[in-house]
Design an enzyme around this catalytic site. Structure first.
Site, short mmCIF file in Angstrom:
data_model
loop_
_atom_site.label_atom_id
_atom_site.label_comp_id
_atom_site.label_asym_id
_atom_site.label_seq_id
_atom_site.Cartn_x
_atom_site.Cartn_y
_atom_site.Cartn_z
N SER A 125 14.02 -6.32 -0.26
CA SER A 125 13.18 -7.52 -0.44
C SER A 125 13.01 -7.87 -1.85
O SER A 125 13.47 -6.85 -2.84
CB SER A 125 11.78 -6.53 -0.12
OG SER A 125 10.66 -7.35 -0.66
N GLU A 127 10.34 -7.86 -3.45
CA GLU A 127 9.45 -7.16 -4.23
C GLU A 127 10.03 -5.99 -5.04
O GLU A 127 9.58 -5.41 -6.06
CB GLU A 127 8.41 -6.05 -3.12
CG GLU A 127 7.37 -6.96 -2.80
CD GLU A 127 6.38 -6.86 -3.99
OE1 GLU A 127 5.99 -5.87 -4.32
OE2 GLU A 127 5.71 -8.05 -3.92
N TYR A 149 5.54 0.43 -1.91
CA TYR A 149 6.29 -0.27 -1.16
C TYR A 149 7.73 -0.88 -1.62
O TYR A 149 8.77 -0.55 -1.47
CB TYR A 149 5.78 -1.49 -0.66
CG TYR A 149 6.60 -2.34 0.23
CD1 TYR A 149 6.99 -2.28 1.56
CD2 TYR A 149 6.93 -3.50 -0.57
CE1 TYR A 149 7.72 -3.00 2.09
CE2 TYR A 149 7.54 -4.66 0.27
CZ TYR A 149 8.01 -4.16 1.51
OH TYR A 149 8.89 -5.24 2.11
#
Ligand code: NAP
Ligand code: GDD
Length: 327
Positions: A125, A127, A149
């Protein structure tokens, strides 16, 4: 007939990937975990398809993964399962790290034990870039995750690289930037806004409360992105890729796009609620898709505005037909 095993089949990406692989002629097996109320609405349309199979198990139960692989003997494994909602990862960091980090290790170990020749895809990801170190972000940009996460995704990403390098496995990660669709969960900001715009247009809601309107994301369309996953597992050599659009919009621009699509002004309906602000925000993400373009011949087909319009239209249809289970 080649077989593919997908974890996260009931999620947004898993459902589109199943559609794609079935259209490519594959036999598709999806991992399903037990839930108290299981609607699984994203894969309802696949029920009864002769090449679609559901397998019981859980990413946190390595025995169920090993048994599934032994029985199915797939050529491909797509590991899409995760606790994928960033705010919840502060509320339940241990559970998030369990499925989103250790779950990757579980799946890699199951592959290694049953058949190390399996081609393995990990859902990494953007992120991971978090507090970005350079713009645009490339495969080689250093990571600086900003949530439990994001930290978990970094673990899964490096574990995938480690298994490739340690055991000579065909294991690779797609570093995917935000991607949305008519099947997106209601808690994510795009769908929250398109759902609100549709309900406000029809007089069923008056306003929507949001957090940071200045955050910027590189938002693409999920059906385009599952195509990139498939291309990645069909290269001669395993390699990681950034998958994005190369264009950025703010949450404010998202609101404008969604409310304009129904002839409304977002400023009349969007409220700010500090409850939706995050302990540590990822302010900006923008991907560099040079490598995907050159080496996978992949590029996004759907623009941000077209995607938001499709999502608004789908939500208007749901509101008009009282389709409440697709939320
Ligand atoms: P999603 O809609 O939240 O789907 C997550 C899936 O994981 C669901 O099918 C869920 O099953 C499953 N799952 C969760 N815990 C599990 C467990 N313990 N065992 C088995 N399955 C479990 O996510 P998505 O948007 O499709 O994203 C797919 C993957 O890509 C995720 O790994 C996500 O982190 C990653 N990713 C997404 C984006 C994006 O913008 N969408 C961008 C980059 C990376 P239930 O139905 O049972 O809950
Ligand atoms: N969810 C949400 N709800 N986000 C809001 C809101 C709100 O009310 N108001 C503003 N935002 C801002 C968030 O602060 C964030 O900056 C941005 O909108 C996007 O939030 P999400 O749609 O929740 O997505 P995300 O960027 O946190 O995470 C998604 O993309 C990642 C890839 O970059 C998820 O799909 C992750 O699983 C994925 O890895």
């Amino acid at each position: 007939m080649d077989k593919a095993f997908i974890t996260g089949i009931t999620g947004q990406d898993g459902s589109y990937l199943a559609d794609l692989l079935l259209s490519e002629g594959l036999e598709v097996y999806g991992l399903i975990r037990r839930k108290a109320s299981a609607s699984n609405w994203r894969i309802h349309h696949l029920a009864g398809h002769e090449r679609m199979h559901l397998v019981n198990g859980d990413l946190m139960d390595v025995t169920s993964l090993t048994r599934s692989l032994q029985q199915i003997r797939p050529k491909y494994v797509f590991n899409l399962a995760a606790q994928s909602f960033v705010p919840f990862s502060w509320e339940a960091p241990e559970a998030t790290s369990g499925v989103t980090a250790i779950g990757v290790l579980n799946m890699l170990e199951a592959v290694r034990m049953v058949d190390p020749a399996i081609r393995f895809y990990q859902a990494s990801s953007s992120e991971m870039f978090g507090k970005v170190r350079e713009t645009p972000q490339k495969r080689t940009t250093p990571f600086y995750p900003r949530s439990p996460y994001g930290v978990s995704k970094v673990y899964g990403h490096w574990m995938t690289i480690n298994y490739r390098e340690s055991y000579d496995m065909y294991a690779c990660s797609g570093i995917l930037f935000n991607h949305e669709s008519e099947r997106r969960g209601l808690e994510f900001v795009t769908r929250k806004v398109t759902w609100a715009a549709a309900n406000i247009k029809r007089g069923k809601m008056e306003s929507v409360s949001l957090g940071n309107l200045d955050a910027q994301r590189d938002w693409g369309y999920a059906p385009d992105y599952v195509q990139a996953m498939w291309l990645m597992l069909n290269r001669e050599e395993p390699r990681d890729y950034v998958i994005a659009t190369g264009e950025q919009s703010s949450v404010r621009e998202l609101c404008d796009a969604a409310f304009s699509a129904v002839g409304l002004n977002y400023e009349d309906h969007v409220k700010i609620d500090p409850r939706f602000l995050r302990p540590a925000e990822v302010n900006t993400l923008l991907g560099d898709i040079g490598e995907a373009r050159e080496q996978l011949s992949w590029q996004p087909a759907t623009s941000f505005r077209d995607m938001i319009t499709k999502m608004v239209e789908a939500d208007l249809h749901r509101v008009d037909n009282n389709i409440t289970w697709e939320t």
